[in-house]
Motif scaffolding. Structure first.
Motif, PDB file in Angstrom:
ATOM      1  N   UNK A   1      -7.122   4.946  -8.592  1.00 29.55           N
ATOM      2  CA  UNK A   1      -7.634   4.069  -7.366  1.00 29.55           C
ATOM      3  C   UNK A   1      -6.647   2.927  -7.097  1.00 29.55           C
ATOM      4  N   UNK A   2      -6.172   2.490  -5.580  1.00 32.83           N
ATOM      5  CA  UNK A   2      -5.311   1.492  -5.253  1.00 32.83           C
ATOM      6  C   UNK A   2      -6.381   0.480  -4.818  1.00 32.83           C
ATOM      7  N   UNK A   3      -6.157  -0.673  -5.657  1.00 30.58           N
ATOM      8  CA  UNK A   3      -7.053  -2.010  -5.469  1.00 30.58           C
ATOM      9  C   UNK A   3      -6.724  -2.446  -3.921  1.00 30.58           C
ATOM     10  N   UNK A   4      -7.416  -3.431  -3.394  1.00 24.33           N
ATOM     11  CA  UNK A   4      -7.267  -4.119  -2.057  1.00 24.33           C
ATOM     12  C   UNK A   4      -6.252  -5.098  -2.746  1.00 24.33           C
ATOM     13  N   UNK A   5      -5.425  -5.673  -1.606  1.00 25.49           N
ATOM     14  CA  UNK A   5      -4.529  -6.673  -1.981  1.00 25.49           C
ATOM     15  C   UNK A   5      -5.085  -7.833  -2.543  1.00 25.49           C
ATOM     16  N   UNK A   6      -4.472  -8.630  -3.447  1.00 22.92           N
ATOM     17  CA  UNK A   6      -4.768  -9.896  -3.948  1.00 22.92           C
ATOM     18  C   UNK A   6      -3.866 -10.546  -4.192  1.00 22.92           C
ATOM     19  N   UNK A   7      -3.847 -12.095  -4.268  1.00 21.58           N
ATOM     20  CA  UNK A   7      -2.959 -12.856  -4.764  1.00 21.58           C
ATOM     21  C   UNK A   7      -2.901 -13.033  -6.189  1.00 21.58           C
TER      22      UNK A   7
ATOM     23  N   UNK B   1       0.799  -1.223  -0.245  1.00 20.58           N
ATOM     24  CA  UNK B   1      -0.017  -0.133  -0.011  1.00 20.58           C
ATOM     25  C   UNK B   1       0.978   1.331   0.043  1.00 20.58           C
ATOM     26  N   UNK B   2       1.895   1.247   0.987  1.00 26.17           N
ATOM     27  CA  UNK B   2       2.856   2.741   0.973  1.00 26.17           C
ATOM     28  C   UNK B   2       3.449   2.738  -0.371  1.00 26.17           C
ATOM     29  N   UNK B   3       4.007   1.466  -1.050  1.00 27.61           N
ATOM     30  CA  UNK B   3       4.665   1.503  -2.515  1.00 27.61           C
ATOM     31  C   UNK B   3       3.708   2.126  -3.333  1.00 27.61           C
ATOM     32  N   UNK B   4       2.276   1.582  -3.362  1.00 29.29           N
ATOM     33  CA  UNK B   4       1.348   2.186  -4.413  1.00 29.29           C
ATOM     34  C   UNK B   4       1.062   3.459  -4.042  1.00 29.29           C
ATOM     35  N   UNK B   5       1.000   4.170  -2.975  1.00 29.07           N
ATOM     36  CA  UNK B   5       0.648   5.366  -2.563  1.00 29.07           C
ATOM     37  C   UNK B   5       1.938   6.411  -3.276  1.00 29.07           C
ATOM     38  N   UNK B   6       3.208   5.919  -3.290  1.00 22.96           N
ATOM     39  CA  UNK B   6       4.327   6.618  -3.919  1.00 22.96           C
ATOM     40  C   UNK B   6       4.093   6.627  -5.274  1.00 22.96           C
ATOM     41  N   UNK B   7       3.649   5.552  -6.292  1.00 24.86           N
ATOM     42  CA  UNK B   7       3.566   5.879  -7.548  1.00 24.86           C
ATOM     43  C   UNK B   7       2.214   6.348  -8.058  1.00 24.86           C
TER      44      UNK B   7
ATOM     45  N   UNK C   1      10.429   4.087  -9.163  1.00 21.57           N
ATOM     46  CA  UNK C   1      11.072   2.970  -8.951  1.00 21.57           C
ATOM     47  C   UNK C   1      11.705   3.050  -7.595  1.00 21.57           C
ATOM     48  N   UNK C   2      12.515   3.968  -7.611  1.00 21.97           N
ATOM     49  CA  UNK C   2      13.528   4.128  -6.288  1.00 21.97           C
ATOM     50  C   UNK C   2      12.499   4.659  -5.044  1.00 21.97           C
ATOM     51  N   UNK C   3      11.917   5.352  -5.270  1.00 22.11           N
ATOM     52  CA  UNK C   3      10.704   5.862  -4.148  1.00 22.11           C
ATOM     53  C   UNK C   3       9.940   4.540  -3.584  1.00 22.11           C
ATOM     54  N   UNK C   4       9.460   4.195  -4.594  1.00 18.46           N
ATOM     55  CA  UNK C   4       8.626   2.761  -4.255  1.00 18.46           C
ATOM     56  C   UNK C   4       9.377   1.798  -3.512  1.00 18.46           C
TER      57      UNK C   4
END
Length: 130
Positions: free
Chosen positions: A61-67, A33-39, A115-118
């Protein structure tokens, strides 16, 4: 030239043994989630250059986590009342009549630029939780 990394499966097994599978999934979901926030933030900044109504930015929008087949993940996509997901592909790739729209390549540039910030955001969450 490729890189071969060994021992990741054993490291993952050891972490799950120490913290439990549910706790490790919770930690990895938070890191994703934190990485997705950066992107997402990178996308918002890059989309400002061709902003009209701001709907493309508002509907990120950032989705819920999934496999998935390659492990746990979150998707960044466009959901909202103005259906901007229909225009994102056109902005990214252009059309026959308009091969170079103002937003061409902004999604790819955001992914590359973030990439680096993620990695840093994911690393910070993992270090703080483990």
């Amino acid at each position: 030239m490729g890189v071969n990394i060994t021992g990741l499966k054993s490291l993952q097994a050891e972490l799950e043994k120490r913290f439990g599978q549910a706790k490790m999934q919770e930690i990895s979901d938070q890191a994703l989630f934190e990485g997705a926030q950066v992107i997402k933030k990178e996308l918002e900044q890059n989309f400002e250059s061709f902003r009209d109504t701001g709907a493309s930015i508002d509907e990120i929008t950032i989705s819920d986590p999934k496999d998935g087949p390659n492990g746990r993940r979150r998707n960044i996509h466009w959901i909202g009342p103005k259906d901007r997901y229909r225009l994102i592909h056109i902005n990214e790739w252009g059309t026959v009549k308009n091969p170079n729209p103002a937003g061409k390549g902004k999604v790819a540039a955001s992914l590359e630029g973030g990439k680096k910030a993620y990695r840093k955001a994911v690393k910070q969450v993992l270090e703080s939780e483990l």
